[in-house]
Design an enzyme around this catalytic site. Structure first.
Site, PDB file in Angstrom:
ATOM      1  N   TYR A 287      -7.566   4.210 -16.197  1.00 55.80           N
ATOM      2  CA  TYR A 287      -7.122   4.839 -17.453  1.00 55.80           C
ATOM      3  C   TYR A 287      -6.724   3.811 -18.508  1.00 55.80           C
ATOM      4  O   TYR A 287      -6.482   4.165 -19.648  1.00 55.80           O
ATOM      5  CB  TYR A 287      -5.989   5.828 -17.199  1.00 55.80           C
ATOM      6  CG  TYR A 287      -6.438   7.154 -16.608  1.00 55.80           C
ATOM      7  CD1 TYR A 287      -7.721   7.342 -16.091  1.00 55.80           C
ATOM      8  CD2 TYR A 287      -5.575   8.232 -16.556  1.00 55.80           C
ATOM      9  CE1 TYR A 287      -8.115   8.543 -15.549  1.00 55.80           C
ATOM     10  CE2 TYR A 287      -5.968   9.454 -16.017  1.00 55.80           C
ATOM     11  CZ  TYR A 287      -7.247   9.604 -15.523  1.00 55.80           C
ATOM     12  OH  TYR A 287      -7.640  10.807 -14.997  1.00 55.80           O
TER      13      TYR A 287
ATOM     14  N   SER B 208      -1.478   5.384 -14.715  1.00 56.26           N
ATOM     15  CA  SER B 208      -2.388   5.174 -15.853  1.00 56.26           C
ATOM     16  C   SER B 208      -2.845   3.729 -16.040  1.00 56.26           C
ATOM     17  O   SER B 208      -3.555   3.437 -16.989  1.00 56.26           O
ATOM     18  CB  SER B 208      -1.791   5.677 -17.170  1.00 56.26           C
ATOM     19  OG  SER B 208      -1.832   7.078 -17.232  1.00 56.26           O
TER      20      SER B 208
ATOM     21  N   GLY C   7      -9.145   4.522  -7.395  1.00 55.33           N
ATOM     22  CA  GLY C   7      -7.853   3.868  -7.378  1.00 55.33           C
ATOM     23  C   GLY C   7      -6.879   4.472  -6.386  1.00 55.33           C
ATOM     24  O   GLY C   7      -7.247   4.858  -5.277  1.00 55.33           O
ATOM     25  N   VAL C   8      -5.618   4.569  -6.820  1.00 61.01           N
ATOM     26  CA  VAL C   8      -4.569   5.095  -5.937  1.00 61.01           C
ATOM     27  C   VAL C   8      -4.849   6.553  -5.568  1.00 61.01           C
ATOM     28  O   VAL C   8      -4.565   6.980  -4.448  1.00 61.01           O
ATOM     29  CB  VAL C   8      -3.161   4.910  -6.566  1.00 61.01           C
ATOM     30  CG1 VAL C   8      -2.925   5.845  -7.723  1.00 61.01           C
ATOM     31  CG2 VAL C   8      -2.087   5.063  -5.511  1.00 61.01           C
ATOM     32  N   ASP C   9      -5.434   7.309  -6.484  1.00 57.52           N
ATOM     33  CA  ASP C   9      -5.771   8.708  -6.207  1.00 57.52           C
ATOM     34  C   ASP C   9      -6.737   8.803  -5.022  1.00 57.52           C
ATOM     35  O   ASP C   9      -6.516   9.567  -4.086  1.00 57.52           O
ATOM     36  CB  ASP C   9      -6.372   9.334  -7.467  1.00 57.52           C
ATOM     37  CG  ASP C   9      -6.594  10.832  -7.369  1.00 57.52           C
ATOM     38  OD1 ASP C   9      -5.940  11.499  -6.548  1.00 57.52           O
ATOM     39  OD2 ASP C   9      -7.420  11.334  -8.152  1.00 57.52           O
TER      40      ASP C   9
ATOM     41  N   ASN D 114      -6.084  12.721 -11.265  1.00 59.77           N
ATOM     42  CA  ASN D 114      -6.814  13.211 -12.433  1.00 59.77           C
ATOM     43  C   ASN D 114      -6.516  14.703 -12.560  1.00 59.77           C
ATOM     44  O   ASN D 114      -5.902  15.299 -11.678  1.00 59.77           O
ATOM     45  CB  ASN D 114      -8.312  12.903 -12.338  1.00 59.77           C
ATOM     46  CG  ASN D 114      -8.969  13.559 -11.142  1.00 59.77           C
ATOM     47  OD1 ASN D 114      -8.755  14.737 -10.860  1.00 59.77           O
ATOM     48  ND2 ASN D 114      -9.769  12.797 -10.414  1.00 59.77           N
TER      49      ASN D 114
ATOM     50  N   ASP E  65       0.844  -1.191   0.000  1.00 57.80           N
ATOM     51  CA  ASP E  65       0.000   0.000   0.000  1.00 57.80           C
ATOM     52  C   ASP E  65       0.881   1.244   0.000  1.00 57.80           C
ATOM     53  O   ASP E  65       1.569   1.524   0.980  1.00 57.80           O
ATOM     54  CB  ASP E  65      -0.895  -0.042   1.243  1.00 57.80           C
ATOM     55  CG  ASP E  65      -1.808   1.152   1.386  1.00 57.80           C
ATOM     56  OD1 ASP E  65      -1.737   2.095   0.571  1.00 57.80           O
ATOM     57  OD2 ASP E  65      -2.607   1.156   2.345  1.00 57.80           O
ATOM     58  N   ILE E  66       0.844   1.992  -1.086  1.00 56.87           N
ATOM     59  CA  ILE E  66       1.696   3.179  -1.227  1.00 56.87           C
ATOM     60  C   ILE E  66       1.416   4.212  -0.132  1.00 56.87           C
ATOM     61  O   ILE E  66       2.302   4.961   0.252  1.00 56.87           O
ATOM     62  CB  ILE E  66       1.551   3.788  -2.641  1.00 56.87           C
ATOM     63  CG1 ILE E  66       2.718   4.736  -2.956  1.00 56.87           C
ATOM     64  CG2 ILE E  66       0.195   4.472  -2.816  1.00 56.87           C
ATOM     65  CD1 ILE E  66       2.799   5.147  -4.416  1.00 56.87           C
TER      66      ILE E  66
END
Length: 167
Positions: free
Chosen positions: A120, A116, A31-33, A23, A9-10
């Site tokens: 994406y 991406s 997602g990660v964002d 985005n 997990d970042i």
């Protein structure tokens, strides 16, 4: 300088900066964002609302707020449209500009997600090849950056990064 793969997990990494696959609004998403925005807390959205967005391939810096990371580098990857719409160049720019921003702010450790590759739709192997190539070439010129992690959220991503880094 070390470039290596790490699986997990970042949002849990205590690095100088995590890179957010954002985005263009920078106001959070999936997602990660979404994970980074949730972990950093509402101050991140408030801060990002004043940045004026971000174009594809560019990068912006914010504090890490509730994350263990000191900063977040937000970069906007391309939406995959088959590869003939400039996507490889745009994705490469994400890595180059994120690394340049880290160098400008004298950051020593970074963690990159698979930019991406989620909603994406960028093919994972093609994206990973660009990531490894751009980071290897860019790190030679980076005086401050000492460690870069390519974060694989899945076993497939992690194995792919490890294979490309060993090549």
């Amino acid at each position: 300088m070390t470039l290596r793969a790490w699986r997990g997990d970042i949002t849990a990494l205590a690095v100088d900066a995590v890179v957010n696959a954002a985005n263009s609004s920078l106001l959070g998403g999936g997602g990660v964002d979404g994970a980074i925005h949730r972990a950093a807390g509402p101050q991140l959205r408030e801060y990002c609302s004043k940045l004026g967005g971000c174009a594809v391939g560019e990068a912006r810096l914010s504090p890490g707020f509730g994350l263990p990371a000191r900063y977040i580098i937000h970069t906007v990857g391309p939406i995959w449209r088959g590869g003939a719409q400039g996507e490889p160049e745009q994705l490469a720019a994400c890595y180059r500009n994120s690394l340049a921003l880290a160098e400008q702010h004298q950051l020593q450790s970074l963690a990159f997600p698979a930019i991406s590759c989620g909603i994406y739709g960028y093919p994972l192997e093609a994206a990973a090849r660009i990531a490894v190539s751009e980071l290897r070439s860019g790190l030679g010129a980076a005086a401050h950056v000492r460690e870069v992690l390519l974060v694989g959220f899945s076993a497939e991503q992690d194995e792919l990064y490890r294979r490309l880094l060993d090549a």
